[in-house]
Every structure is written in C-alpha cells, then in structure tokens.
Motif scaffolding. Structure first.
Motif: not given
Length: 395
Positions: A79-86, A90-94, A99-104, A137-143
């Motif tokens: 979700c933090h890609i070097q070529s895109l300045a980390f 995407k509008p929000v992370s997955v 699980e779709f998150h609510r924030r960019n 985190g469990e709500n939302p789940i990331e790693l």
C-alpha cells in the motif's frame, strides 16, 4: 464493538503488552547520520528507539516482506509504493483479506517530521505506536497479525534475518519480538526523507535555474494571501503538522475543507424519532470520532504537498481524482455534490476552515500553480536504492 472503543483499545492497550520488553532493552546512542542539507533541522526521535543504520536496513527488509501478514499476501509496501512516493493509486486501501478500508493510503514522505500521524488522530504521535494499527488492527484488517504472532515471528528466523536482527539489536539476548519489528520498521520509515526536489534546489541550494518562469509564478501564487495555500501547507515540509529539534511545538492542525455537507441520521430525538442533520458522512467524520467534539466534524490533517503529483487520488477518502480537480474545489470554496451518494453543498459547511473561502484563477494561473506543485516532485526520492525492495536482489 463501537469503533471508538476498539480503536482506543488497539492504540493504547497493545503497547502495554510489550511495555516491559521495551523497557528492558537498552539501546546504544544513535550512530545514524541524517542525509540533510545544511540548515535543515534533524527530526525528533524517541529516546527508546534511537536511529541506527542497522535498524534502518532491517526495517527495509521487513517493510517489503509479505511474511509480516498473517496470510503472506501483503507487505507494508503493498500500500506504500516507492514510485508513487510510498502511496498507492487507489481511492482506499484493500487489506490482506480483501477488506476495503475507508481511507486513502497517504504517502510516506518525511514522516520523521510529522508530529501527528494518520489522517485524523491527535493522539498518535509516535511511528512505533501508529504501526500497531496496520499490523494488529482488526477493524479493518490490514496485515492481520492478531492471533498469528508466533507464526509470523517464526518466519523471521530465515536468512538474512538472524544477522540483521543481531546487528540492529546487539545488546538484546531475547528472541525476536514485535517490539524489535516495530522499532526497525519505524527507523526505516523515518529514513524516508525527500528534500531534493527542483523547489529544494531553488530555495535551499541556491540553484536559481532549478525553477522556470512558469514554476516561479506558481510559487508566488501558492504563497500569496489571495490563495492562502501556505496557511495549511506551509514550512519546508508543506504542512503545518511539522515538528523537529528546533520546533518542538505541535500545532496539530486538522481542517474541514468543505468536501462534504450531506444529510446523515442524528441521535433519536426526545420524541423517539430519528432526525436528520448535516455534515460529513457518518462513515468517516474525521477528528470528531476521536475527540467526540462535534466541532471537529470533518477535520483531517493537512498532508505534506511534497511529491503531491505522484500521490493521486486525493483527500482522506481518495474521492478527488486529479490535482486539477483539487484546485477547482478550493477555488470554489468547497465541493458541491449534486448527484449520487452524499449529495450536498460543502461550500455551505459552517465548520469549514476560514482559509477555504474560494478564489478566482485564470487558465494561465492554474497552469502556473500546477507547474509549481509538480516542482515538488523529488525524482531522487522515488528512485533511491536505499528505499527500494531488498528482496529483489535475492531472487
């Protein structure tokens, strides 16, 4: 579980799990040399986790390692890609479970200078603390590490980790744990400095030719009282949320920019019926969710504008696709949504920042301002091998 309750438990109880371990691990004084041009202040670093090159290198391996997620499908770098300045496009992370998150996903640019972290939390001030959210985190789940701690730590026994952990934590005799993981990741994230854009070469390195006539005209517009961009995106890091060795004061700026002013259900009235009120969508009310203060509705932290041309889409929810659209919203004094979800005129939001009052730009001035924003792109940063995926060299 109520969102505020689980967030509070996660942020403030998980560190206590590892507190005894953290206090029992004395660290040597920092041997790290910040790659800063003359005149730039050093970031502030917690005494419990001084910088070292060994910790930064270990953190780099961890940052790009999918083994850090429970199902081994994602890493921090997903979700933090070097070529895109980390950041990510995407509008929000997955998360790792889909699980779709609510924030960019914000860009990780000069995070070492940020005094508050994430989009809207005035209590998250240390990277070591913030990292617990994506890991556990469990709500939302990331790693999704909760319940899988032992198997994840077991994966960190493979080469080259034993030697990397030994070099990063030479005074530690205990087994690898998540304190070391978060400290190393925090050190790597702090090392992600971007201070060599064309603007930097012009403003701080004395290279008058680094900006062309169009970019200079855009710079004048940016710092003008007419547009007032610099009030929320000021200083060398282009955000008010900046703290360092020479500026310990934390302004903790969060702003309502008039992005929304939509109907939402309010608490039941005394008659037992539901009424409607206006504000930011209930799915994300920003700082108000943390402070429980209605005046904080829709307030989010102003991000750094460094490398802003690389970090689209924009805003906390990724709902603005281009920089041109961002300028149009601010020129209008907010966003008027006339159809679809969240209809309403953000220009009328009474909690909107006084700096979002609208302005007029000619087509030429708009091009100039965009040219200046593009001059904040640091090509060295997005191509720096010290920030790149180290696992590629082992494949």
């Amino acid at each position: 579980m109520n969102k505020l309750i689980w967030l509070g438990l996660l942020v403030f109880s998980i560190p206590l799990i590892y507190l005894a371990t953290t206090l029992s691990q004395p660290e040597p004084k920092s041997d790290y040399r910040w790659p800063l041009a003359q005149g730039f202040p050093k970031p502030q670093v917690p005494e419990s986790n001084p910088m070292s090159q060994a910790k930064v290198e270990l953190g780099r391996y961890l940052f790009y390692d999918k083994a850090l997620s429970a199902n081994q499908t994602q890493s921090c770098a997903s979700c933090h890609i070097q070529s895109l300045a980390f950041s990510e496009a995407k509008p929000v992370s997955v998360g790792s479970t889909g699980e779709f998150h609510r924030r960019n996903s914000p860009g990780l640019i000069n995070i070492a200078y940020n005094k508050t972290l994430t989009w809207a939390h005035d209590g998250l001030t240390d990277i070591e603390q913030q990292l617990l959210l994506p890991i556990f985190g469990e709500n939302p789940i990331e790693l999704g590490a909760i319940g899988h701690e032992d198997e994840i730590l077991a994966r960190l026994q493979r080469s080259p980790y034993p030697e990397l952990f030994k070099q990063a934590f030479p005074n530690t005799k205990s087994e690898v744990d998540f304190v070391q993981v978060t400290q190393a990741l925090s050190s790597f994230v702090r090392s992600l400095l971007s201070l060599n854009s064309p603007f930097d070469r012009y403003a701080y390195q004395g290279q008058d030719e680094a900006l062309n006539t169009q970019e200079l005209a855009g710079m004048d517009l940016f710092f003008s009282e007419r547009l007032e961009c610099h009030h929320c995106h000021g200083g060398f890091n282009f955000t008010q949320s900046t703290s360092h060795e020479k500026q310990p004061l934390d302004k903790r700026p969060f702003h309502n920019t008039g992005l929304y002013y939509t109907e939402r259900p309010s608490l039941a009235s005394t008659s037992g019926t539901m009424t409607q009120n206006l504000g930011y969508p209930e799915k994300d009310r920003g700082l108000a969710e943390i402070t429980i203060n209605p005046m904080d509705d829709g307030r989010f932290r102003a991000p750094s504008l460094r490398n802003i041309a690389l970090t689209a889409p924009y805003m906390h929810d990724g709902s603005v696709v281009t920089l041109e659209e961002v300028l149009e919203i601010y020129a209008a004094g907010g966003r008027n949504i006339t159809d679809g979800d969240y209809q309403g005129d953000g220009r009328l939001n009474p909690l909107k920042s006084p700096f979002i009052k609208g302005f007029t730009l000619t087509d030429k001035e708009k091009e100039q301002l965009l040219a200046f924003l593009h001059s904040l792109t640091d090509e060295e940063f997005i191509n720096n091998p010290a920030f790149s995926d180290p696992w590629l060299d082992t494949k």
